[in-house]
Design an enzyme around this catalytic site. Structure first.
Site, PDB file in Angstrom:
ATOM      1  CE  LYS A 181      -1.832   2.580   3.105  1.00 36.09           C
ATOM      2  NZ  LYS A 181      -1.677   3.888   2.424  1.00 36.09           N
ATOM      3  N   GLY A 233       7.243   4.534   8.054  1.00 37.68           N
ATOM      4  CA  GLY A 233       6.364   5.671   8.296  1.00 37.68           C
ATOM      5  C   GLY A 233       6.641   6.253   9.663  1.00 37.68           C
ATOM      6  CB  SER A 234       4.712   8.592  11.703  1.00 37.49           C
ATOM      7  OG  SER A 234       3.494   7.905  11.742  1.00 37.49           O
ATOM      8  CB  THR A 235       7.739   6.990  15.895  1.00 34.79           C
ATOM      9  OG1 THR A 235       9.030   7.042  15.269  1.00 34.79           O
ATOM     10  CG2 THR A 235       7.858   6.244  17.213  1.00 34.79           C
ATOM     11  N   GLY A 238       3.806   3.277  13.620  1.00 31.09           N
ATOM     12  CA  GLY A 238       4.618   2.071  13.805  1.00 31.09           C
ATOM     13  C   GLY A 238       4.314   1.378  15.126  1.00 31.09           C
ATOM     14  CD  GLU A 255      14.050   0.469   8.193  1.00 35.74           C
ATOM     15  OE1 GLU A 255      14.531   1.431   8.823  1.00 35.74           O
ATOM     16  OE2 GLU A 255      14.701  -0.547   7.921  1.00 35.74           O
ATOM     17  CB  CYS A 289      13.275   8.609   8.020  1.00 41.02           C
ATOM     18  SG  CYS A 289      14.133   7.681   6.752  1.00 41.02           S
ATOM     19  CD  GLU A 386      10.664  12.252  11.667  1.00 41.30           C
ATOM     20  OE1 GLU A 386       9.562  11.752  11.967  1.00 41.30           O
ATOM     21  OE2 GLU A 386      11.506  11.656  10.982  1.00 41.30           O
TER      22      GLU A 386
HETATM   23  P1  NAD Z   1       2.471   7.789   8.374  1.00 37.91           P
HETATM   24  O1  NAD Z   1       2.900   6.845   9.417  1.00 37.91           O
HETATM   25  O2  NAD Z   1       1.358   8.707   8.658  1.00 37.91           O
HETATM   26  O3  NAD Z   1       2.062   7.009   7.044  1.00 37.91           O
HETATM   27  C1  NAD Z   1       2.889   6.023   6.448  1.00 37.91           C
HETATM   28  C2  NAD Z   1       2.017   5.022   5.754  1.00 37.91           C
HETATM   29  O4  NAD Z   1       1.235   4.339   6.730  1.00 37.91           O
HETATM   30  C3  NAD Z   1       1.019   5.614   4.767  1.00 37.91           C
HETATM   31  O5  NAD Z   1       0.912   4.727   3.670  1.00 37.91           O
HETATM   32  C4  NAD Z   1      -0.280   5.645   5.558  1.00 37.91           C
HETATM   33  O6  NAD Z   1      -1.438   5.582   4.754  1.00 37.91           O
HETATM   34  C5  NAD Z   1      -0.144   4.384   6.387  1.00 37.91           C
HETATM   35  N1  NAD Z   1      -0.899   4.358   7.641  1.00 37.91           N
HETATM   36  C6  NAD Z   1      -1.364   5.415   8.363  1.00 37.91           C
HETATM   37  N2  NAD Z   1      -1.995   4.969   9.470  1.00 37.91           N
HETATM   38  C7  NAD Z   1      -1.925   3.603   9.454  1.00 37.91           C
HETATM   39  C8  NAD Z   1      -2.353   2.571  10.343  1.00 37.91           C
HETATM   40  N3  NAD Z   1      -2.996   2.854  11.474  1.00 37.91           N
HETATM   41  N4  NAD Z   1      -2.085   1.292  10.031  1.00 37.91           N
HETATM   42  C9  NAD Z   1      -1.401   0.992   8.903  1.00 37.91           C
HETATM   43  N5  NAD Z   1      -0.974   1.918   8.021  1.00 37.91           N
HETATM   44  C10 NAD Z   1      -1.218   3.215   8.289  1.00 37.91           C
HETATM   45  O7  NAD Z   1       3.791   8.561   7.995  1.00 37.91           O
HETATM   46  P2  NAD Z   1       3.989   9.639   6.871  1.00 37.91           P
HETATM   47  O8  NAD Z   1       3.579  10.962   7.383  1.00 37.91           O
HETATM   48  O9  NAD Z   1       3.370   9.168   5.617  1.00 37.91           O
HETATM   49  O10 NAD Z   1       5.572   9.549   6.688  1.00 37.91           O
HETATM   50  C11 NAD Z   1       6.440  10.303   7.416  1.00 37.91           C
HETATM   51  C12 NAD Z   1       7.121   9.477   8.493  1.00 37.91           C
HETATM   52  O11 NAD Z   1       7.771   8.343   7.954  1.00 37.91           O
HETATM   53  C13 NAD Z   1       8.188  10.250   9.196  1.00 37.91           C
HETATM   54  O12 NAD Z   1       8.070  10.091  10.574  1.00 37.91           O
HETATM   55  C14 NAD Z   1       9.479   9.622   8.703  1.00 37.91           C
HETATM   56  O13 NAD Z   1      10.559   9.743   9.558  1.00 37.91           O
HETATM   57  C15 NAD Z   1       9.074   8.227   8.466  1.00 37.91           C
HETATM   58  N6  NAD Z   1       9.956   7.602   7.476  1.00 37.91           N
HETATM   59  C16 NAD Z   1      10.859   6.663   7.918  1.00 37.91           C
HETATM   60  C17 NAD Z   1      11.739   6.049   7.022  1.00 37.91           C
HETATM   61  C18 NAD Z   1      12.734   5.036   7.501  1.00 37.91           C
HETATM   62  O14 NAD Z   1      13.292   4.309   6.702  1.00 37.91           O
HETATM   63  N7  NAD Z   1      12.993   4.936   8.777  1.00 37.91           N
HETATM   64  C19 NAD Z   1      11.680   6.372   5.676  1.00 37.91           C
HETATM   65  C20 NAD Z   1      10.750   7.316   5.251  1.00 37.91           C
HETATM   66  C21 NAD Z   1       9.877   7.911   6.179  1.00 37.91           C
END
Ligand code: NAD
Length: 478
Positions: A181, A233-235, A238, A255, A289, A386
């Site tokens: 996704k 994605g976000s902590t 996660g 990640e 990130c 962040e």
């Molecule tokens: P986010 O966590 O809001 O979204 C990431 C993904 O998760 C999206 O596809 C979103 O639709 C999905 N998502 C949202 N809620 C969900 C849930 N409850 N269950 C399952 N999936 C869900 O993050 P974002 O704002 O899209 O991305 C930014 C964040 O990602 C930042 O904190 C950044 O540091 C992190 N990031 C980390 C890495 C890494 O490798 N460590 C790389 C890129 C981004």
């Protein structure tokens, strides 16, 4: 904004064919979703680009079943050397269609074309080439050679195609099938990738792409039919996913976010360090990130570094992401822009000094000027949270131990940078930093052969390199 004038050099968007609407990619075909379609916009102009299907629970279920069937009947039993041929084919198509993909990525994401063209797309192809090479050599990986089954993968919007490649290439090389996704604000290159899977004659169901927002992701990671969850994605999200998966026998890699320290010592090669600071925080608008969002500079050179940094920031060109001169593109969404504003305003209210170069922001779209905060203390929210935007917090230190202490004073632990002339100091400091990746006299370098991942609230598991195979093989620890 720049002190230099350039003639505009916009890349033509004629090479991309954006359809009015997109379906889900399930079992090798595009199908209608059963949820409520949503729009994806160009963040540099706010132009609506396309309407995209939303996968509901029945669509997620269909995608997982298609992936299971493909795993049982075709992909799982296929010898590694045969799987490799598909990965090589995908890698070559990514290279052949690189210009088209780069333009599409820039339009959907807002990142400068020179970055999508020179970093995102070539590195995505490199991941497929690299893991294609592993597919028939897994028994030498040290992690066995038995795949897990079906992987459910959820990725963010900052490197849409590249994150897809980080997830899909090792999964397929190890013999798993996937349901992925993409983020709701950047689905288009994942859907173009689905077309590339068709072009490569990848057997139906091996890769399934389902679009939607958080609810779709939540349904996917909670689906009982998947064997592995891979999330970037976000902590906050996660942690929620870790709770969902706890108690099941699903394998998981996370990640997450970061708040990297970029440490500049007084003997650093100064010109390179300034470039490294700029690259560390303004690359991809700081939507990275591992961005070097905390500059730790030795007190004796702090004034010089700041003066040079400001001069260099005055030469950055912000504007049309399709222009090949552009250094800083658009912020990916209105929501992300609001978050950057909020935290930056907090920084000012907390007493830090705020500076941006003179900068005219385009009338439409989502924009934020490169910004530096000075006089930041460790207790400030801008030093702890962040921001995920082009905003740098500057702190000073006197001794190497103080630098290490401040660098490690964060709930995150993804990356760090060290700038010094002394090799022995690099080894000493790198060994004491709690960060998954430490760059020395460089920053933000990515290579498929090198593992990437974090400590603490930055997540667990590694992507890339031999270590990245562990996440997709049975019996391996990660
Ligand atoms: P986010 O966590 O809001 O979204 C990431 C993904 O998760 C999206 O596809 C979103 O639709 C999905 N998502 C949202 N809620 C969900 C849930 N409850 N269950 C399952 N999936 C869900 O993050 P974002 O704002 O899209 O991305 C930014 C964040 O990602 C930042 O904190 C950044 O540091 C992190 N990031 C980390 C890495 C890494 O490798 N460590 C790389 C890129 C981004």
């Amino acid at each position: 904004m720049s002190i230099f004038e350039y003639a505009p050099a916009p890349e033509s968007r004629a090479i991309v064919d954006i359809k009015g609407s997109y379906g889900l990619f399930v079992n090798g075909e595009f199908t209608d979703g059963h949820g409520t379609p949503f729009k994806t916009v160009n963040p540099a102009t706010e132009e609506v680009l396309a309407e995209v299907a939303e996968a509901d629970a029945s669509d997620v279920d269909a995608a997982v079943k298609a992936a299971r069937k493909a795993y049982d009947k075709v992909w799982g039993p296929m010898p590694g050397r045969e799987r490799a041929k598909y990965l090589y084919r995908i890698a070559r198509i990514l290279q052949e269609r690189a210009r088209e993909i780069s333009v599409l990525e820039t339009i959907d994401n807002g990142k400068p074309i020179k970055e999508s063209r020179d970093v995102d797309v070539p590195t995505a192809a490199a991941f497929f080439f690299y893991y294609a090479g592993w597919a028939d050599k897994l028994e030498h990986s040290g992690y066995g050679s038995t795949p897990l089954g079906v992987a459910g993968q959820v990725i963010p919007w900052n490197f849409p195609l590249l994150m897809l490649a980080w997830k899909i290439a090792p999964a397929l090389a190890c013999g798993n099938t996937v349901v992925l996704k993409p983020a709701e604000t950047t689905p288009l290159t994942a859907l173009l990738f689905a077309e590339i899977c068709q072009q490569a004659d990848l057997p139906p169901g091996v890769v399934n792409i389902i679009t939607g927002a958080g609810a779709t992701g939540e349904t996917l990671v909670g689906h009982p039919g998947i064997d592995k969850v891979a999330f970037t994605g976000s902590t906050g999200v996660g942690k929620a996913i870790a709770r969902t998966v706890a108690g099941s026998d699903k394998k998981i890699t996370l990640e997450l976010g970061g708040k990297a320290a970029n440490i500049v010592f007084d003997d650093a090669p100064m010109d390179q360090a300034i470039e490294g600071i700029v690259n560390g925080i303004f690359f991809n608008q700081g939507h990275v990130c591992c961005a070097g969002s905390r500059l730790l500079v030795q007190e004796s050179v702090a004034d010089e570094v700041l003066e040079r940094l400001k001069r260099r920031m005055s030469t950055l060109r912000l504007g049309d992401p399709l222009d090949k001169n552009t250094d800083v593109g658009a912020i990916n969404s209105a929501a992300q822009l609001a978050r950057i504003h909020e935290l930056s305003d907090v920084g000012e209210a907390e007493g830090a000094g705020r500076w941006s170069p003179e900068c005219e922001l385009p009338a439409n779209g989502f924009w934020f000027p490169p910004t530096v905060f000075t006089g930041v203390s460790q207790a400030h929210r801008i030093a702890r949270e962040e921001i995920f935007g082009p905003v740098l917090s500057v702190l000073t230190f006197r001794t190497p131990s103080e630098a290490v202490e401040k660098a490690n004073n964060t709930p995150y632990g993804l990356s760090a940078g060290i700038w010094t002339d002394k090799g022995s100091r690099i080894l000493d400091i790198a060994g004491r930093l709690r960060a998954g990746v430490v760059w020395a006299n460089t920053f933000n370098k990515f290579d498929p052969t090198s593992p990437f991942g974090g400590y603490k609230e930055s997540g667990y598991g590694r992507e890339g390199g031999r270590h990245g195979l562990a996440a997709y093989l049975k019996g391996a620890d990660a």
